[in-house]
Design an enzyme around this catalytic site. Sequence first.
Site, short mmCIF file in Angstrom:
data_model
loop_
_atom_site.label_atom_id
_atom_site.label_comp_id
_atom_site.label_asym_id
_atom_site.label_seq_id
_atom_site.Cartn_x
_atom_site.Cartn_y
_atom_site.Cartn_z
CG ASP A 9 5.16 -11.39 -6.10
OD1 ASP A 9 4.34 -10.90 -6.89
OD2 ASP A 9 4.85 -12.14 -5.17
CG LEU A 10 4.23 -5.53 -4.99
CD1 LEU A 10 3.19 -4.50 -5.42
CD2 LEU A 10 5.25 -4.89 -4.07
CG ASP A 11 -0.45 -9.25 -3.86
OD1 ASP A 11 -0.30 -8.23 -3.16
OD2 ASP A 11 -1.25 -9.30 -4.83
#
Length: 238
Positions: free
Chosen positions: A16-18
């Site tokens: 995942d990024l955020d």
Amino acid sequence: MKFYRPLSAIKALTFDLDDTLYDNHPVIRRTALESHAALQAYHPALRSVTPQDYQRLRDDLLLREPEIYHDVSEWRRRSVELAMLNAGLSAAEATAGAAEVMDVFHHWRSQVEMPEETHQTLKALAEKVPLVAITNGNASPEKMGIAAYFRFTLRAGPDGRAKPWQDMYQLAAQRLAIAPQHILHVGDDLTTDVAGALRGGLQACWINLRQGNLMHIPDARLLPHVEISRLASLTSLL
């Protein structure tokens, strides 16, 4: 580091990024302010449009078209376009204006203060196994300076339904040609990342950056394989 399930051999990692690789909260606040200012500045008829007005448009659009939830960029673009149409702009003006506002949005959306630990950890991991970014959002790894660590990035909307739907998890496994049970997904959200990955057949790592207690969090539907409190811990798993 805490283990809840036995880990199989890890042949790839998805991220995942955020709020997994960086703190997304200040970015979202700044992006919302700058993009709304761009909306109001586009035409005099839009100066009185408030953030609350815009949010109502987003909510109404979601009620009419629930599937738009899976593509947050298109959802935002359509909402901006509706605001412009409602203010009396022509269809051509609204289309052009929405594109201009979205350019502002995408610029600020990726103005992230990337921790050095993230760079160091991703670099070390990428030297051992392939890495893939899987996001429901619209931040750009290219603009954030981390794209080189990933084989590819999958985004909800263009690449399938949003997590926790399994579309992107399955697509990542297919494109990597690696069985899902040998992929470890890393994310901060117990629903979209942990439960979504597990239901897709992947292994799951929960990154607990806010000292949460897994046993007392309402959305802890499924236990991850492993829990970490800092990204660098992942290097000890390979």
